[in-house]
Design a protein around this motif. Structure first.
Motif, PDB file in Angstrom:
ATOM      1  N   ALA A 167      47.009  33.578  57.058  1.00  0.00           N
ATOM      2  CA  ALA A 167      46.870  32.536  56.033  1.00  0.00           C
ATOM      3  C   ALA A 167      47.559  32.915  54.731  1.00  0.00           C
ATOM      4  CB  ALA A 167      45.384  32.275  55.758  1.00  0.00           C
ATOM      5  N   GLY A 168      47.968  34.180  54.626  1.00  0.00           N
ATOM      6  CA  GLY A 168      48.550  34.646  53.378  1.00  0.00           C
ATOM      7  C   GLY A 168      49.935  35.218  53.515  1.00  0.00           C
ATOM      8  N   ILE A 169      50.024  36.535  53.527  1.00  0.00           N
ATOM      9  CA  ILE A 169      51.337  37.176  53.434  1.00  0.00           C
ATOM     10  C   ILE A 169      52.174  37.041  54.704  1.00  0.00           C
ATOM     11  CG2 ILE A 169      50.533  38.841  51.715  1.00  0.00           C
ATOM     12  CD1 ILE A 169      50.464  40.963  53.915  1.00  0.00           C
ATOM     13  N   ASN A 170      51.574  36.595  55.812  1.00  0.00           N
ATOM     14  CA  ASN A 170      52.326  36.470  57.057  1.00  0.00           C
ATOM     15  C   ASN A 170      52.847  35.053  57.279  1.00  0.00           C
ATOM     16  OD1 ASN A 170      53.360  37.766  59.394  1.00  0.00           O
ATOM     17  ND2 ASN A 170      51.782  36.780  60.656  1.00  0.00           N
ATOM     18  N   ARG A 171      52.901  34.251  56.226  1.00  0.00           N
ATOM     19  CA  ARG A 171      53.426  32.892  56.356  1.00  0.00           C
ATOM     20  C   ARG A 171      54.068  32.489  55.036  1.00  0.00           C
ATOM     21  NH1 ARG A 171      49.144  28.164  56.567  1.00  0.00           N
ATOM     22  NH2 ARG A 171      50.751  27.147  55.330  1.00  0.00           N
ATOM     23  N   PHE A 172      54.816  31.395  55.098  1.00  0.00           N
ATOM     24  CA  PHE A 172      55.395  30.842  53.881  1.00  0.00           C
ATOM     25  C   PHE A 172      54.349  29.944  53.235  1.00  0.00           C
ATOM     26  CE2 PHE A 172      57.754  27.572  51.536  1.00  0.00           C
ATOM     27  CZ  PHE A 172      58.495  28.396  50.690  1.00  0.00           C
ATOM     28  N   GLY A 173      53.995  30.234  51.998  1.00  0.00           N
ATOM     29  CA  GLY A 173      52.902  29.498  51.377  1.00  0.00           C
ATOM     30  C   GLY A 173      51.566  30.120  51.764  1.00  0.00           C
TER      31      GLY A 173
ATOM     32  N   PHE B 294      37.749  43.819  55.438  1.00  0.00           N
ATOM     33  CA  PHE B 294      38.730  44.401  54.515  1.00  0.00           C
ATOM     34  C   PHE B 294      39.379  45.652  55.114  1.00  0.00           C
ATOM     35  CE2 PHE B 294      35.927  42.658  50.842  1.00  0.00           C
ATOM     36  CZ  PHE B 294      36.376  41.372  51.111  1.00  0.00           C
ATOM     37  N   ALA B 295      38.586  46.451  55.815  1.00  0.00           N
ATOM     38  CA  ALA B 295      39.134  47.648  56.462  1.00  0.00           C
ATOM     39  C   ALA B 295      40.104  47.257  57.567  1.00  0.00           C
ATOM     40  CB  ALA B 295      37.999  48.498  57.015  1.00  0.00           C
ATOM     41  N   GLU B 296      39.739  46.258  58.376  1.00  0.00           N
ATOM     42  CA  GLU B 296      40.606  45.784  59.456  1.00  0.00           C
ATOM     43  C   GLU B 296      41.862  45.127  58.892  1.00  0.00           C
ATOM     44  OE1 GLU B 296      40.346  46.274  62.655  1.00  0.00           O
ATOM     45  OE2 GLU B 296      38.430  47.324  62.526  1.00  0.00           O
ATOM     46  N   TYR B 297      41.706  44.434  57.766  1.00  0.00           N
ATOM     47  CA  TYR B 297      42.853  43.766  57.144  1.00  0.00           C
ATOM     48  C   TYR B 297      43.912  44.783  56.750  1.00  0.00           C
ATOM     49  CZ  TYR B 297      45.647  40.847  54.057  1.00  0.00           C
ATOM     50  OH  TYR B 297      46.693  40.176  53.491  1.00  0.00           O
ATOM     51  N   LYS B 298      43.479  45.896  56.195  1.00  0.00           N
ATOM     52  CA  LYS B 298      44.432  46.930  55.769  1.00  0.00           C
ATOM     53  C   LYS B 298      45.225  47.465  56.954  1.00  0.00           C
ATOM     54  CE  LYS B 298      44.743  50.670  52.446  1.00  0.00           C
ATOM     55  NZ  LYS B 298      44.005  51.482  51.452  1.00  0.00           N
TER      56      LYS B 298
ATOM     57  N   GLU C 185      43.047  33.294  41.690  1.00  0.00           N
ATOM     58  CA  GLU C 185      43.202  34.736  41.906  1.00  0.00           C
ATOM     59  C   GLU C 185      41.992  35.478  41.349  1.00  0.00           C
ATOM     60  OE1 GLU C 185      45.739  38.446  40.055  1.00  0.00           O
ATOM     61  OE2 GLU C 185      46.685  36.471  40.060  1.00  0.00           O
ATOM     62  N   LEU C 186      41.580  35.116  40.135  1.00  0.00           N
ATOM     63  CA  LEU C 186      40.402  35.728  39.513  1.00  0.00           C
ATOM     64  C   LEU C 186      39.177  35.595  40.411  1.00  0.00           C
ATOM     65  CD1 LEU C 186      38.714  36.821  37.061  1.00  0.00           C
ATOM     66  CD2 LEU C 186      38.536  34.435  36.322  1.00  0.00           C
ATOM     67  N   GLY C 187      38.977  34.403  40.975  1.00  0.00           N
ATOM     68  CA  GLY C 187      37.811  34.152  41.811  1.00  0.00           C
ATOM     69  C   GLY C 187      37.788  34.997  43.067  1.00  0.00           C
ATOM     70  N   PHE C 188      38.886  35.012  43.800  1.00  0.00           N
ATOM     71  CA  PHE C 188      38.922  35.765  45.062  1.00  0.00           C
ATOM     72  C   PHE C 188      38.905  37.275  44.818  1.00  0.00           C
ATOM     73  CE2 PHE C 188      40.857  31.839  47.108  1.00  0.00           C
ATOM     74  CZ  PHE C 188      39.724  31.574  47.870  1.00  0.00           C
ATOM     75  N   ILE C 189      39.599  37.730  43.782  1.00  0.00           N
ATOM     76  CA  ILE C 189      39.569  39.164  43.466  1.00  0.00           C
ATOM     77  C   ILE C 189      38.150  39.585  43.091  1.00  0.00           C
ATOM     78  CG2 ILE C 189      40.270  40.888  41.749  1.00  0.00           C
ATOM     79  CD1 ILE C 189      42.412  40.445  43.806  1.00  0.00           C
ATOM     80  N   SER C 190      37.445  38.745  42.344  1.00  0.00           N
ATOM     81  CA  SER C 190      36.073  39.057  41.943  1.00  0.00           C
ATOM     82  C   SER C 190      35.153  39.167  43.152  1.00  0.00           C
ATOM     83  CB  SER C 190      35.537  37.988  40.980  1.00  0.00           C
ATOM     84  OG  SER C 190      36.280  37.968  39.778  1.00  0.00           O
ATOM     85  N   ILE C 191      35.321  38.268  44.117  1.00  0.00           N
ATOM     86  CA  ILE C 191      34.518  38.338  45.343  1.00  0.00           C
ATOM     87  C   ILE C 191      34.776  39.653  46.059  1.00  0.00           C
ATOM     88  CG2 ILE C 191      34.164  37.351  47.646  1.00  0.00           C
ATOM     89  CD1 ILE C 191      34.816  34.605  46.445  1.00  0.00           C
ATOM     90  N   VAL C 192      36.046  40.002  46.223  1.00  0.00           N
ATOM     91  CA  VAL C 192      36.409  41.227  46.941  1.00  0.00           C
ATOM     92  C   VAL C 192      35.851  42.457  46.229  1.00  0.00           C
ATOM     93  CG1 VAL C 192      38.329  42.710  47.652  1.00  0.00           C
ATOM     94  CG2 VAL C 192      38.469  40.232  48.007  1.00  0.00           C
ATOM     95  N   LYS C 193      36.017  42.529  44.911  1.00  0.00           N
ATOM     96  CA  LYS C 193      35.527  43.681  44.143  1.00  0.00           C
ATOM     97  C   LYS C 193      34.011  43.785  44.206  1.00  0.00           C
ATOM     98  CE  LYS C 193      39.266  44.340  40.774  1.00  0.00           C
ATOM     99  NZ  LYS C 193      39.394  45.793  40.968  1.00  0.00           N
ATOM    100  N   ARG C 194      33.340  42.652  44.100  1.00  0.00           N
ATOM    101  CA  ARG C 194      31.861  42.638  44.156  1.00  0.00           C
ATOM    102  C   ARG C 194      31.371  43.145  45.503  1.00  0.00           C
ATOM    103  NH1 ARG C 194      26.705  42.236  45.025  1.00  0.00           N
ATOM    104  NH2 ARG C 194      25.535  40.367  44.495  1.00  0.00           N
TER     105      ARG C 194
ATOM    106  N   GLY D 219      48.831  46.318  56.407  1.00  0.00           N
ATOM    107  CA  GLY D 219      49.480  47.471  55.810  1.00  0.00           C
ATOM    108  C   GLY D 219      49.281  47.568  54.311  1.00  0.00           C
ATOM    109  N   GLU D 220      48.376  46.780  53.784  1.00  0.00           N
ATOM    110  CA  GLU D 220      48.059  46.840  52.353  1.00  0.00           C
ATOM    111  C   GLU D 220      46.642  46.336  52.119  1.00  0.00           C
ATOM    112  OE1 GLU D 220      51.137  44.269  50.770  1.00  0.00           O
ATOM    113  OE2 GLU D 220      49.719  42.601  50.566  1.00  0.00           O
ATOM    114  N   ASP D 221      46.081  46.692  50.984  1.00  0.00           N
ATOM    115  CA  ASP D 221      44.735  46.267  50.636  1.00  0.00           C
ATOM    116  C   ASP D 221      44.716  44.756  50.388  1.00  0.00           C
ATOM    117  OD1 ASP D 221      41.963  47.557  49.589  1.00  0.00           O
ATOM    118  OD2 ASP D 221      42.474  45.808  48.378  1.00  0.00           O
ATOM    119  N   ILE D 222      43.600  44.123  50.714  1.00  0.00           N
ATOM    120  CA  ILE D 222      43.512  42.665  50.566  1.00  0.00           C
ATOM    121  C   ILE D 222      43.646  42.244  49.104  1.00  0.00           C
ATOM    122  CG2 ILE D 222      40.981  42.586  50.413  1.00  0.00           C
ATOM    123  CD1 ILE D 222      41.228  39.957  52.134  1.00  0.00           C
ATOM    124  N   GLU D 223      43.220  43.088  48.171  1.00  0.00           N
ATOM    125  CA  GLU D 223      43.385  42.764  46.747  1.00  0.00           C
ATOM    126  C   GLU D 223      44.865  42.593  46.414  1.00  0.00           C
ATOM    127  OE1 GLU D 223      41.240  44.888  43.638  1.00  0.00           O
ATOM    128  OE2 GLU D 223      39.854  45.635  45.158  1.00  0.00           O
ATOM    129  N   LYS D 224      45.703  43.479  46.919  1.00  0.00           N
ATOM    130  CA  LYS D 224      47.140  43.393  46.649  1.00  0.00           C
ATOM    131  C   LYS D 224      47.710  42.090  47.211  1.00  0.00           C
ATOM    132  CE  LYS D 224      51.529  45.846  47.225  1.00  0.00           C
ATOM    133  NZ  LYS D 224      52.226  47.021  47.806  1.00  0.00           N
TER     134      LYS D 224
END
Length: 288
Positions: free
Chosen positions: A153-159, A181-185, A205-214, A189-194
């Protein structure tokens, strides 16, 4: 006399539990026929007054008022909105919604609909449902599937398919998402935050990063937010008050430890340098 009275307020409010402070407010009205908050308004000013008033509210009442403040006037304080919704469990969200309706005679969901837009609105409304899975059971195969879906849904597609991030990050349990998150890395090949930072921007971005950090580490998340409230010129007093009042009887000990580990200086030292007067004295009593 005024100095002595302020010191008494600092010592009493700062060294009592929330339940004890609420009992004191009731007893004050019983003995003197006057409301303690009204009494504060006539004698105190600025941030010290605000902090004293916050101490005399239950957590649901306090957070309901913080949400109202975040949406008041022109523009919305998305950071405050996210911080509160991300920081609450299902029960906490339900309690805050009830308190909001009682206090303001309005539905919190309707207010958020009116004050937000686009993908961020969908994220806020998803969190507001308070319908996250809170079970302790984790299925590694499902975690792998979720990680792959986020990757696709993210870095492996356009958009970016923001709705997929929304559905997974707002509904799965914290324990499950830690495995995701561990499986995603491993998959990406990178952390989901990146990945989120490269695929999204602004309040989303603020919303999703906050969820991940929490989810990764709650004390570290709030320690970072406290640091942001004090770094640079000026202090975000609203955020500083919100976190310290809210977390004071939940996980402030762990937050203080995380803060010092991250920034090499204690939270008390930062507060001492960044605030002043009775406001500083009461904050320092909270984080003693």
């Amino acid at each position: 006399k005024q100095w002595y009275q302020r010191r008494v307020r600092v010592n009493v409010l700062g060294n009592r539990s929330r339940d004890q402070r609420l009992e004191i407010a009731v007893m004050f009205k019983t003995l003197f026929g006057r409301d303690l908050v009204t009494e504060f308004k006539s004698e105190l000013s600025a941030n010290f007054l605000r902090l004293c008033k916050c101490f005399l509210l239950s957590i649901p009442q306090f957070l309901a008022k913080e949400l109202k403040r975040a949406m008041k006037g022109s523009g919305t304080d998305e950071r405050a909105l996210v911080e509160i919704l991300v920081g609450l469990d299902n029960k906490g969200i339900s309690e805050v919604k009830r308190s909001y309706k009682t206090t303001f005679e309005a539905e919190l969901e309707r207010e958020i609909v009116n004050e937000t837009s686009g993908d961020f609105k969908r994220l806020a409304l998803s969190l507001l449902q308070g319908n996250r899975d809170e079970s302790e059971v984790v299925d590694k195969d499902v975690a792998k599937e979720d990680a792959l879906e986020l990757f696709n849904a993210g870095i492996n597609r356009f958009g970016t398919d923001e709705s997929k991030f929304n559905s997974i990050l707002c509904s799965r349990s914290y324990r499950h998402l830690k495995m995701v998150f561990a499986e995603y890395k491993l998959v990406a090949g990178e952390d989901i935050e990146k990945s989120i930072r490269s695929e999204m921007s602004g309040e989303l971005e603020l919303g999703f990063i906050s969820i991940v950090k929490r989810i990764k580490n709650t004390p570290t998340y709030f320690a970072e937010e406290l640091y942001k409230s004090m770094k640079g010129l000026g202090t975000d007093d609203d955020q500083l008050i919100r976190i310290l009042v809210w977390r004071s009887e939940l996980d402030l000990v762990e937050i203080k430890g995380a803060f010092e580990s991250l920034y090499g200086k204690s939270l008390r030292e930062y507060i001492r340098e960044d605030t002043s007067g009775d406001f500083r004295s009461l904050l320092l009593t909270i984080v003693k």
